[in-house]
Design a protein around this motif. Structure first.
Motif, PDB file in Angstrom:
ATOM      1  N   UNK A 186      22.741 -32.435 -59.098  1.00 45.43           N
ATOM      2  CA  UNK A 186      22.959 -32.522 -60.537  1.00 45.43           C
ATOM      3  C   UNK A 186      23.367 -31.139 -61.028  1.00 45.43           C
ATOM      4  N   UNK A 187      24.593 -31.028 -61.496  1.00 43.77           N
ATOM      5  CA  UNK A 187      25.134 -29.721 -61.895  1.00 43.77           C
ATOM      6  C   UNK A 187      24.328 -29.077 -63.009  1.00 43.77           C
ATOM      7  N   UNK A 188      23.570 -29.880 -63.753  1.00 44.22           N
ATOM      8  CA  UNK A 188      22.757 -29.340 -64.854  1.00 44.22           C
ATOM      9  C   UNK A 188      21.790 -28.263 -64.363  1.00 44.22           C
ATOM     10  N   UNK A 189      21.320 -28.387 -63.094  1.00 44.38           N
ATOM     11  CA  UNK A 189      20.318 -27.456 -62.563  1.00 44.38           C
ATOM     12  C   UNK A 189      20.934 -26.305 -61.766  1.00 44.38           C
ATOM     13  N   UNK A 190      22.276 -26.290 -61.658  1.00 45.45           N
ATOM     14  CA  UNK A 190      22.943 -25.210 -60.947  1.00 45.45           C
ATOM     15  C   UNK A 190      22.688 -25.255 -59.449  1.00 45.45           C
ATOM     16  N   UNK A 191      22.960 -24.127 -58.797  1.00 46.41           N
ATOM     17  CA  UNK A 191      22.760 -23.999 -57.351  1.00 46.41           C
ATOM     18  C   UNK A 191      22.610 -22.535 -57.014  1.00 46.41           C
ATOM     19  N   UNK A 192      21.719 -22.238 -56.064  1.00 44.12           N
ATOM     20  CA  UNK A 192      21.458 -20.851 -55.653  1.00 44.12           C
ATOM     21  C   UNK A 192      21.064 -19.979 -56.833  1.00 44.12           C
ATOM     22  N   UNK A 193      20.380 -20.575 -57.820  1.00 47.36           N
ATOM     23  CA  UNK A 193      19.898 -19.820 -58.976  1.00 47.36           C
ATOM     24  C   UNK A 193      20.939 -19.527 -60.028  1.00 47.36           C
ATOM     25  N   UNK A 194      22.114 -20.126 -59.893  1.00 46.25           N
ATOM     26  CA  UNK A 194      23.206 -19.830 -60.832  1.00 46.25           C
ATOM     27  C   UNK A 194      23.805 -21.136 -61.365  1.00 46.25           C
TER      28      UNK A 194
END
Length: 289
Positions: A186-194
């Protein structure tokens, strides 16, 4: 929906007066009371751990009687052990009360004929329900695993066993989730802290600190409570718990669903995680050392 079945099998004392289920499951070791107590306690902890996982736990009443033969023969030496085992197995079911195989149905293992035991029952289940996953959990072979090939009518069925230990069984179960767990980022939560959204209708958005691939791998070992709409696991790389939300709530899940999607994010406060889930995560970590 397909099933995961865990069959608990105990060592049967080798004595001509003891009606064992199979010579492959016997032992010449006469356990003392302390050993019986430890084995029964471990069995009880194991049954409790898996009672709310997606699996069926079964035992064999004839195998249990053969295991308890010394206890029942010398009750003064093994006070209350039979009762303790019955209590420990509360939550597992005797497969003989709802069996698939018949008592006379025969299979061959190499040149030996076998019938009316757990391996023939498993072979019969595999024959009738190919999508089920079944494993024997036993303390007969120590840390070793043992497999058998059962043959009948030119068909072969592999029966597998693993140690009767929580980490081993949990590792097996994590590879046989039904329905299959599928990670859906879910793009809302980002990835790798970003890249996480700044807010969600005014609420702070939790961030996915790791990669999608790492989160997908940990999904296999995430733990939840029935109906598994929410799962949690501890991510040691970030020293935080990760929370997984199902894309479809259990109430709306189709009975024949083969997959169930989850997305995830890391959380700073573990107080909202069910105590039962935290207990199991910490116990698994302790036992896996």
């Amino acid at each position: 929906m397909a099933n995961n079945i865990i069959a608990l099998i105990f060592p049967e004392y080798n004595d001509k007066s003891n009606p064992t289920t199979s010579s492959d499951l016997t032992t010449d070791i006469l356990y003392d009371d302390k050993t019986f107590g430890e084995q029964i306690k471990e069995a009880g902890i194991l049954v409790d751990f898996f009672k709310d996982e997606v699996c069926q736990m079964v035992y064999d009443s004839k195998n249990v009687n053969a295991y308890l033969y010394p206890v029942n023969s010398l009750p003064e030496c093994y006070p209350s052990r039979a009762r303790q085992l019955r209590t420990a197995l509360n939550g597992a079911k005797d497969w003989r009360k709802n069996r698939i195989s018949s008592e006379t149905e025969e299979y061959n293992i190499h040149f030996n004929t076998v019938k009316d035991e757990i391996r023939t029952e498993i072979a019969s289940i595999k024959k009738s329900s190919a999508n089920d996953s079944i494993i024997i959990a036993t303390n007969i072979f120590g840390r070793n695993c043992k497999n058998w090939e059962l043959k009948k009518d030119d068909k072969s069925f592999t029966v597998e066993s693993i140690p009767m230990l929580i980490p081993d069984l949990f590792g097996w179960l994590s590879k046989h989730h039904k329905p299959l767990r599928k990670y859906e980022w879910n793009e809302k939560h980002g990835e790798n802290g970003k890249g996480a959204h700044s807010d969600n209708n005014g609420d702070e958005v939790s961030v996915l600190l790791c990669s999608k691939e790492h989160a997908a791998e940990l999904l296999k070992i995430a733990i939840g409570e029935p109906n598994y709409d929410m799962l949690h696991c501890y991510d040691s790389e970030y020293d935080k718990y990760m929370e997984y939300k199902a894309g479809c709530k259990f109430a709306n899940l189709q009975p024949d669903a083969k997959e169930r999607t989850y997305h995830s994010y890391h959380i700073n406060d573990e107080s909202g995680i069910p105590k039962r889930v935290v207990f199991k995560i910490k116990l698994l970590k302790k036992l896996s050392k």
